[in-house]
Design a protein around this motif. Structure first.
Motif, mmCIF file in Angstrom:
data_model
loop_
_atom_site.group_PDB
_atom_site.id
_atom_site.type_symbol
_atom_site.label_atom_id
_atom_site.label_comp_id
_atom_site.label_asym_id
_atom_site.label_seq_id
_atom_site.Cartn_x
_atom_site.Cartn_y
_atom_site.Cartn_z
ATOM 1 N N LEU A 1 31.989 7.500 -11.871
ATOM 2 C CA LEU A 1 33.330 8.011 -12.147
ATOM 3 C C LEU A 1 33.279 9.398 -12.786
ATOM 4 C CD1 LEU A 1 35.254 4.830 -13.350
ATOM 5 C CD2 LEU A 1 35.279 5.949 -11.117
ATOM 6 N N THR A 2 32.228 9.680 -13.531
ATOM 7 C CA THR A 2 32.056 11.028 -14.091
ATOM 8 C C THR A 2 31.870 12.050 -12.977
ATOM 9 O OG1 THR A 2 31.066 10.140 -16.123
ATOM 10 C CG2 THR A 2 30.654 12.450 -15.620
ATOM 11 N N ILE A 3 31.096 11.673 -11.965
ATOM 12 C CA ILE A 3 30.890 12.562 -10.815
ATOM 13 C C ILE A 3 32.205 12.764 -10.064
ATOM 14 C CG2 ILE A 3 29.728 12.779 -8.586
ATOM 15 C CD1 ILE A 3 27.345 11.297 -9.839
ATOM 16 N N ALA B 1 34.392 15.090 -12.070
ATOM 17 C CA ALA B 1 33.912 16.469 -11.985
ATOM 18 C C ALA B 1 34.283 17.097 -10.641
ATOM 19 C CB ALA B 1 32.410 16.506 -12.197
ATOM 20 N N ALA B 2 34.194 16.291 -9.565
ATOM 21 C CA ALA B 2 34.545 16.796 -8.241
ATOM 22 C C ALA B 2 36.035 17.122 -8.165
ATOM 23 C CB ALA B 2 34.184 15.770 -7.177
ATOM 24 N N ARG C 1 38.415 6.445 -18.754
ATOM 25 C CA ARG C 1 39.025 7.681 -19.255
ATOM 26 C C ARG C 1 38.775 8.853 -18.327
ATOM 27 N NH1 ARG C 1 38.083 9.903 -25.456
ATOM 28 N NH2 ARG C 1 40.023 11.110 -25.594
ATOM 29 N N GLN C 2 37.702 8.800 -17.544
ATOM 30 C CA GLN C 2 37.365 9.912 -16.656
ATOM 31 C C GLN C 2 38.414 10.131 -15.569
ATOM 32 O OE1 GLN C 2 34.631 11.859 -17.165
ATOM 33 N NE2 GLN C 2 34.135 10.619 -18.945
ATOM 34 N N VAL C 3 39.061 9.031 -15.132
ATOM 35 C CA VAL C 3 39.946 9.151 -13.967
ATOM 36 C C VAL C 3 41.375 8.681 -14.227
ATOM 37 C CG1 VAL C 3 38.050 8.994 -12.307
ATOM 38 C CG2 VAL C 3 39.139 6.894 -13.126
#
Length: 266
Positions: free
Chosen positions: A254-256, A259-260, A204-206
């Protein structure tokens, strides 16, 4: 090739991810994580019943998981809090299962294997059960994809389109029960919820679309299964928890990345 226990373990993890990827995505969208945990906990009662009645473990867990799904749906239809109902049924079934196992005559049970999984002990018969269940669930979700997605995103719009949101919710609930039944030996009752939630949450993050999220969740499940098994082999750690740790590390990465992406450029 299937005589190699590591090959069987890898195939079990890959097969399970085919079901947990799409189903876990709907669990995340519908916020059903607690239900997944409760169903998995209740599966221990299914193990006890299977041992007492000399039935296959997967059959006992499937019956209890389906009964849990129907009971929770019935309680919700009566206006009772779903969280409260899940809590009552989950802890009661788990405790009853642990007590009932002690009455199984002449049976030595490794509870840790059922609680945390024993993927390295997967047999050819277990592989057949895992893959049959996983492909059935994946096929069901593919067949009802548009109905399930619309019911999840907008129950009112689904109803206006002639779709019964309650029925689609029941499809997901029963599918979750099947996944719990076939995955008990792979990752165990305490970790199946993580296998459903973490790959889907990482995807879901990406992911840009619901379908992309489902596909990516499956791929993440594969990567976590294979890398977790390799880590278990190299560092002599428990295989099931190692798979979940690998999934958690992928989620963190993937969270990092996400965020980037959102960080404004000066």
């Amino acid at each position: 090739m299937l005589d190699d226990f590591l090959v069987r373990a890898a195939l079990a993890g890959v097969g399970l991810s085919i079901a947990t990827g799409p189903l876990g995505s709907f669990v995340v969208w519908r916020r059903l994580a607690y239900f997944g945990d409760a169903t998995a906990h209740a599966a221990i009662l299914g193990v006890a019943l299977a041992l007492l009645m000399s039935l296959p473990i997967w059959l006992g867990t499937l019956v209890v998981a389906l009964a849990m799904a129907l009971a929770v749906s019935w309680m919700a239809s009566r206006g009772q809090s779903s969280d409260t109902g899940l809590g009552v049924l989950s802890y009661s079934a788990l405790s009853a299962g642990l007590v009932a196992i002690s009455f199984a005559p002449g049976v030595r049970v490794d509870l840790a294997a059922f609680l945390f999984g024993d993927i390295l002990a997967v047999t050819r018969a277990d592989l057949a059960v895992v893959w049959a269940g996983a492909l059935s669930i994946a096929g069901l979700i593919w067949w009802r994809w548009s109905r399930l997605l619309l019911s999840t995103l907008s129950p009112d719009l689904a109803a206006a389109s002639g779709i019964n949101p309650a029925r689609e919710g029941m499809v997901l609930t029963l599918s979750l029960a099947v996944v719990v039944a076939v995955s008990l030996k792979v990752v165990g009752a305490l970790l199946i919820g993580a296998m459903l939630i973490i790959p889907a949450a990482a995807a879901r993050q990406v992911a840009m679309t619901p379908f992309a999220m489902v596909v990516l969740a499956v791929v993440i499940g594969w990567c976590a299964s294979l890398s977790g098994l390799l880590g278990s082999l190299w560092y002599d750690t428990p295989a099931g928890p190692s798979i979940i740790v690998a999934a958690g590390l992928i989620y963190l990465a993937l969270t990092i990345v996400a965020a980037a992406r959102r960080r404004p450029v000066d």
